[in-house]
Design a protein around this motif. Sequence first.
Motif, PDB file in Angstrom:
ATOM      1  N   PRO A   1       9.872   7.950  -4.042  1.00 54.30           N
ATOM      2  CA  PRO A   1       9.243   6.629  -4.031  1.00 54.30           C
ATOM      3  C   PRO A   1       9.749   5.758  -2.887  1.00 54.30           C
ATOM      4  O   PRO A   1       9.201   4.700  -2.634  1.00 54.30           O
TER       5      PRO A   1
ATOM      6  N   ARG B   1       9.469   5.252   0.153  1.00 57.35           N
ATOM      7  CA  ARG B   1       8.719   5.223   1.417  1.00 57.35           C
ATOM      8  C   ARG B   1       7.977   3.898   1.445  1.00 57.35           C
ATOM      9  O   ARG B   1       7.173   3.610   0.569  1.00 57.35           O
ATOM     10  N   PHE B   2       8.289   3.109   2.458  1.00 58.74           N
ATOM     11  CA  PHE B   2       7.844   1.715   2.474  1.00 58.74           C
ATOM     12  C   PHE B   2       6.710   1.464   3.460  1.00 58.74           C
ATOM     13  O   PHE B   2       6.139   0.390   3.480  1.00 58.74           O
ATOM     14  N   TRP B   3       6.461   2.427   4.310  1.00 61.40           N
ATOM     15  CA  TRP B   3       5.592   2.116   5.448  1.00 61.40           C
ATOM     16  C   TRP B   3       4.275   2.879   5.401  1.00 61.40           C
ATOM     17  O   TRP B   3       3.238   2.369   5.797  1.00 61.40           O
ATOM     18  N   GLN B   4       4.341   4.117   4.888  1.00 60.64           N
ATOM     19  CA  GLN B   4       3.098   4.898   4.947  1.00 60.64           C
ATOM     20  C   GLN B   4       2.232   4.590   3.731  1.00 60.64           C
ATOM     21  O   GLN B   4       2.744   4.243   2.668  1.00 60.64           O
ATOM     22  N   ALA B   5       0.907   4.670   3.921  1.00 59.98           N
ATOM     23  CA  ALA B   5       0.004   4.330   2.823  1.00 59.98           C
ATOM     24  C   ALA B   5      -0.039   5.469   1.807  1.00 59.98           C
ATOM     25  O   ALA B   5      -0.188   6.632   2.180  1.00 59.98           O
ATOM     26  N   ILE B   6       0.066   5.121   0.530  1.00 60.31           N
ATOM     27  CA  ILE B   6       0.090   6.174  -0.487  1.00 60.31           C
ATOM     28  C   ILE B   6      -1.250   6.890  -0.568  1.00 60.31           C
ATOM     29  O   ILE B   6      -1.320   8.082  -0.833  1.00 60.31           O
TER      30      ILE B   6
ATOM     31  N   ALA C   1       0.815  -1.217   0.000  1.00 62.29           N
ATOM     32  CA  ALA C   1       0.000   0.000   0.000  1.00 62.29           C
ATOM     33  C   ALA C   1       0.847   1.265   0.000  1.00 62.29           C
ATOM     34  O   ALA C   1       0.323   2.364  -0.070  1.00 62.29           O
ATOM     35  N   SER C   2       2.169   1.104   0.058  1.00 60.09           N
ATOM     36  CA  SER C   2       3.047   2.273   0.185  1.00 60.09           C
ATOM     37  C   SER C   2       3.391   2.845  -1.188  1.00 60.09           C
ATOM     38  O   SER C   2       3.144   2.213  -2.214  1.00 60.09           O
TER      39      SER C   2
END
Lengths: 326, 249
Positions: free
Chosen positions: B112, B114-119, A194-195
């Motif tokens: 791009p 960013r692995f943790w927050q929801a897009i 979802a990231s």
Amino acid sequence: MIRESYLNAALLAGLLAVPLYALVVDEPFTITLATRAAILALAAVGLNIALGWGGLVSFGHAAFFGIGGYSMGILAFHAQNFVPLDLGIMVFDGTKSMPIIWLVAVLASALAALLIGLLSLRTSGVYFIMITLAFAQMFYYFAISWARYGGEDGIPIYVRNDFPGLNTLVPIQFFGICFVALLLALWLNARLVASPFGLALNAARQVPVRVQTVGLDPTRLKLVAFVMSGAITGLAGALFADLNRFVSPSMFSWHLSGELIVLIILGGVGRLMGPVLGAVMFVALEHWLGGLTTHWHIALGAILLGVVLFARGGLIGLLCGPRGQT
Amino acid sequence: MTDNIIETRGITKSFGSLKASDDISIDLRAGEIHAIIGPNGAGKSTLIHQICGGLAPDAGQVLLGGQDVTALTTAARARKGLGRTFQISALAMEDSVLENVLLGAMGASGRPWRFWQAIMGDRSLRERAEAALERVGLMDQRHIRTSALSHGQRRQLEVAVALTLDPRAFVMDEPMAGLGAEGSKNLTGFLDGLRAQAPILLVEHDMDAVFALADRISVLVYGRIIATGSVDEIRTNADVREAYLGEEA
């Protein structure tokens, strides 16, 4: 989507309920089977990040599984035999502590994935499959000839490693450790998908040229995914070694790489719980059919054929429809 | 000189004995639509690829805002402000319409990793993406799977993704391809207004659209630019009539 959420919850509840039931009726072997399923699922969750989202058909994930296994084997070997590990710059006693072993396993397999990925990602398609296979086989033959750590015979570890506050020799407690590791990996996987990175990776698999034209480098995205993928599979390798209390070159074998791919295809490529469903089915078939005939792989092959022909998207695809948003 | 947003200097590219680009020098100035026309096989796609970075010229230079970008990758050129649309839609078909424009917005943000927050929870990206959808009229379709869009809607989405980049120049490869008369007319109207935001290098087969839109037209035949000029100049140019328009009319 909602349907898939229910299925996912049911799968995890089932994977938890079976060993708990086995505990009540005192069937420790069933707990071991469930532990095996959880660990294989964890390894396949790792592979699924590269395969399912990155589109990287790695036929060499046994390399990371084996590196995780040997991380455990080597550290525990030195600790149990009281032979210090001379690293040249420092001397280390080895360790029986799971958290330290896991850290080493994750870092070592991530580093290996970075190096293998850097070279392999210069290719794609069949060449990528073959080059990852070749790397894993190099590790396999290296392990066979590594006399210090048992060569072909591997390393037996007499007592399972320690985890603070738990008795890891009690099957249900060790299952708990593996199950929590699996849950954490799934959580990480779900957040990742979802990231922003997940969205870019997903697009890099489908249309790399589009990703380039918005100013991103698809190869770099895939490399990062490959490293994460290898690290998770490496952790699974360390746990697998602890389950069997034994490490051998077979952890590096291409059979294992193939099995991980089969698990994912059975369950559903690029589906969060695909690897879990696949691993549970695989272990169940291996146990029941394997008890009837040594040729149980024929049945597995037939099922795989059926899934590939009639259920693209695996069993989760069959039950919940094609992947993607909404 | 500095008016040239895109410029090629003597671009040459051969495939074996075939000269696909033969000493091509063209430019794109602020505020204009510069159309490139030519018969099939004239080398239009080869030229676009060299401008956008998919293909390296054998000789010559590509400049973006006066800066030599010949050695840069496609991604680096995009970051320098090149907004491209494809002749055959290059969209993530499994993803929703919104996710496709979010990709563009994220590329423009350059973040791009960013692995943790929801897009979906990133408001600035979403606003940027939805603004682009609003402009091309796909806001109501934003949650639809892209593979379910009609051909015309996919063309619109192509343009929307380029819009999210807020580029210094657009390079559009046959944006009208496969559109019906109505769709073609709508897109023509849209592109007409777009040139004020950033100039457009337009490769197009639809002559009505080209004549309606272009400030300048370059005619490419067998890898060479045989004429560059205003719509009227091109219409009346004898070489062009013979090489190209004559065959059609």
